[in-house]
Write a protein that holds these residues in place. Structure first.
Motif, PDB file in Angstrom:
ATOM      1  N   PRO A 134     -29.161 -12.682   9.094  1.00  9.02           N
ATOM      2  CA  PRO A 134     -28.796 -12.087   7.803  1.00  9.02           C
ATOM      3  C   PRO A 134     -29.866 -11.130   7.261  1.00  9.02           C
ATOM      4  N   ARG A 159     -23.904  -7.965  11.689  1.00  7.60           N
ATOM      5  CA  ARG A 159     -24.627  -9.035  10.984  1.00  7.60           C
ATOM      6  C   ARG A 159     -24.170  -9.108   9.536  1.00  7.60           C
ATOM      7  N   ALA A 160     -24.473 -10.236   8.913  1.00  8.44           N
ATOM      8  CA  ALA A 160     -24.189 -10.375   7.484  1.00  8.44           C
ATOM      9  C   ALA A 160     -25.274  -9.646   6.698  1.00  8.44           C
ATOM     10  N   LEU A 197     -29.389 -19.555   3.361  1.00 11.66           N
ATOM     11  CA  LEU A 197     -30.176 -18.701   4.246  1.00 11.66           C
ATOM     12  C   LEU A 197     -31.614 -19.217   4.285  1.00 11.66           C
ATOM     13  N   ALA A 200     -34.424 -14.599   6.244  1.00 15.82           N
ATOM     14  CA  ALA A 200     -33.629 -13.372   6.332  1.00 15.82           C
ATOM     15  C   ALA A 200     -34.547 -12.184   6.566  1.00 15.82           C
TER      16      ALA A 200
END
Lengths: 370, 336
Positions: A134, A159-160, A197, A200
């Motif tokens: 992320p 990807r996010a 998350l 990141a």
């Protein structure tokens, strides 16, 4: 037969439904390379150039100056020189026969920003893409998640990618507490917790870069990499006149000359861009939020929090991108390249380089992140 | 994606947010609460077109029905404002101004001046104006110019939902009497409006479109027709600057004059009758202060000097529309 490529009206930002052609930069018959700017287009929010995604020859201009096209509408055709005119005509006819403009109904399609409660404060974010490692996009002082409108989708292919509104900004709550960097850091870490998350890739622009650096200093385990764009937090100087002027400006006349300092090309500061900024500045609590942040972070035109040693000492990949003509934070703050630190200075670019040189910045970010 | 609501909902939301923020804000008018002969009991009406609907139960005791006596309740609102409340009084149709004009122009507008600045009169008078509603000569007039004439009053004429909310919040917070003009045909107009509270300062024009050929200044509902006309003119290669003054008093003279200094050509659009109108006022201002910049006579697009007709066909001809505005734009553009 070589491929025929359609050049279509781009979608810049969530609300764009149509765009106006401001003028062509290439003539029919001109050779084009990938990344060449072909045509200038203006949405109600912003002006920019549509770049070639393939190499070839500009064979057709199908929209003229001042024409208004829906998103996805046909601007022109790029194809190799040997493609027959008849084939191109057939492709244009086929496109026009099947093209249906997206519904103007706001609810139709496209991702919408979401809201989440972080430390008792409402936070707005926009998620695009899924999977992968992320990425979080963190805007600068006075900005919001729309600062990434040319980048967000481009990065979200594999990807996010989350773009957030920091406290005091966009549609997040306007309470910034004491206005300290710690408040902003807590908000971003809280946001990461809320989305599950553990770590990141942080991409920060300007003040958002300082936030990313502070997170890296405080909680390095939450950071996979840092991308710092015209970043605060790497040196003491900052354009105090801009900061103070921006905090105080409450009408178009005061705001427009300030916003033009952000861009290398003043023509990009459209009426709508100024108007959107005024709409933000009128929201209840924004004046207090910006004044507190400015006082805590940039008092007297000096940055109060500097993490100059972090990029080299983090032990993780760091990408630094800067417009060489940045009039807000000097490009001289860019750290030395070496080790895991990569530095890219973009000539003739200003502070909002991720908008103004979106194609180049997206290329650098994509390469760096993958 | 910003949320879209109507002009009417934007006004309701502004009232609701200000009533929540400030306990001295009250709402009063004919049928504002219960109405229909059931004062305050069931929130049946919320004003004749339902603009204040829902506020009665959210803010108990602060949404008041009044008798059908504008001279009485407008006077009461002015008196309450002098005594520490911030009343928002609804004068159902601006056409009823005649029966309460003394309370507005000879009382509310004068207190601050006559008491040496020691008195403030934070009253808002919301009122519906404008033709296009098949409501005939006594319920369709555009009388903002009459209020604009009177020193001591501030006059607000929002053209869209965003401005309606922000300008009404500013009106309620203002310490002077404010006349807030709502065009009844705009009530259903949709637009992006932030959920958060915000105030738009008075005397700050909105520039809806930038252009270098012709300046088009329009008031209230006419702003939307002016934008339509400017888009049509653009297809003919004429680039208009469209300006909405938002408030006729105070008037953002600088924005108007700067624009005419750039374009040299002016069209003023006003739904009022032409004599002593905002159109003639702005034309006079520009003729005096930007004479040297003018390249063509100023065009005024207004209603004719007749009462608003009841006949549908005649009313449609009466109200200035995009076609007339576009013709005026082309006329000033082509003048040599």
């Amino acid at each position: 037969m070589s491929a025929i490529h359609t050049l279509t009206m781009p979608k810049w930002g969530l609300s764009m439904q149509e765009g106006k052609v401001n003028g062509w930069l290439k003539r029919p018959g001109d050779a084009v390379a990938i990344g060449d700017e072909l045509v200038e287009v203006e949405s109600e929010k912003i002006a920019g150039a549509v770049e070639a995604s393939v190499a070839g020859v500009l064979r057709r201009q199908l929209a003229g100056e001042d024409d208004v096209l829906p998103v996805g509408g046909l601007l022109g055709i790029v194809a190799d020189a040997e493609v027959a005119d008849a084939d191109i005509d057939a492709a244009v006819a086929a496109f026009n026969a099947s093209f249906v403009p997206a519904s103007t109904d706001d609810d139709a399609g496209g991702p919408s920003p979401q809201q989440v409660e972080i430390n008792g404060r409402r936070m707005r974010f926009l998620l695009r893409g899924e999977g992968g490692e992320p990425v979080i996009l963190i805007h600068g002082f006075g900005g919001d998640l729309n600062n990434w409108l040319f980048n967000h989708e481009a990065l979200a292919g594999t990807r996010a990618v989350y773009a957030i509104d920091l406290p005091g900004h966009g549609e997040s709550a306007k309470d910034v507490g004491d206005g300290s960097l710690a408040t902003l850091v807590a908000a971003v870490l809280g946001f990461m917790d809320s989305q599950g998350l553990s770590a990141a890739h942080l991409v920060g622009h300007s003040m958002g870069g300082a936030v990313a650096l502070a997170i890296a200093a405080q909680a390095p385990e939450r950071v996979r990499s840092l991308s710092l764009i015209c970043s605060a937090g790497l040196g003491a100087e900052i354009n105090g006149d801009y900061i103070d002027g921006f905090v105080a400006a409450n009408d178009r006349r005061a705001l427009k000359p300030l916003l033009t300092q952000l861009f290398a090309d003043a023509g990009l500061v459209t009426r709508q861009l100024v108007d959107d900024m005024l709409k933000y500045k009128r929201l209840e609590g924004v004046d207090t939020a910006l004044a507190r942040l400015a006082a805590a972070l940039f008092a007297g035109g000096r940055q109060q929090a500097v993490f100059a040693e972090v990029p080299a000492q983090l032990g993780k990949p760091v990408l630094v991108v800067w417009g060489e003509d940045d009039r807000i934070i000097p490009v001289a703050h860019a750290p030395a390249a070496g080790g895991q630190v990569r530095v890219e200075r973009l000539a003739a670019q200003g502070h909002m380089v991720q908008m103004e040189a979106a194609h180049e910045v997206n290329r650098l970010l994509e390469h760096f992140l993958s | 994606m910003a949320r879209k609501i109507t002009y009417q909902q934007a006004i309701n939301e502004a009232l609701d947010q200000e009533m929540s923020r400030d306990p001295t804000v009250i709402v009063m008018g004919e049928d504002n609460a219960g109405g229909a002969g059931a004062p305050g009991e069931d929130d049946a009406w919320g004003g004749v077109l339902g603009v204040t609907k829902g506020l009665y139960h959210k803010h108990p005791g602060r949404v008041l029905d009044t008798p059908i006596s504008e001279s009485g309740f407008i006077g009461a609102a002015v008196g309450a404002a002098c005594n520490g409340l911030r009343p928002v009084a609804e004068l159902m149709f601006v056409d009823f101004l005649g029966v309460c004009l003394d309370q507005i122009f000879n009382q509310a507008a004068k207190f601050r001046y006559m008491f040496g600045g020691k008195a403030k009169t934070p009253v808002v008078i919301r009122t519906m104006y404008g033709a296009g509603f098949r409501a005939a000569a006594q319920h369709s007039q555009c009388l903002y110019n009459i209020f604009t004439h009177i020193p001591g009053l501030k006059v607000v004429v929002p053209s869209n939902p965003y401005d309606a909310k922000g300008l009404l919040i500013q009106s309620i917070r203002d310490n002077d009497p404010v006349i807030f003009m709502e065009h009844k045909v705009l009530y259903t107009m949709q637009g992006e409006v932030p959920e958060e509270s915000y105030a738009i300062p008075f005397g700050e024009a909105n520039v809806l479109r930038e252009g270098h050929d012709v300046t088009v200044v329009a008031i209230g509902r006419m702003v939307n027709f002016a934008s339509e006309a400017a888009a049509a003119a653009q297809k003919k290669g004429v680039h208009c600057e469209v300006i909405d003054p938002r408030t006729t008093s105070p008037l953002d003279e600088d924005t108007l004059l700067e624009s005419v200094e750039k374009t040299g050509r002016l069209v003023v659009v006003d739904e009022s009758h032409p004599r002593c109108s905002m159109a003639s006022d702005i034309a006079g201002l520009v003729a005096q202060k930007a004479f040297g910049a003018l390249k063509a006579p100023i065009e005024q697009v207004t209603a004719p000097h007749v009462p608003v007709p009841f006949s549908d066909a005649l009313e449609d001809l009466y109200v200035p529309g995009a076609a007339r505005i576009e013709a005026a734009i082309m006329k000033v553009r082509e003048y040599r």
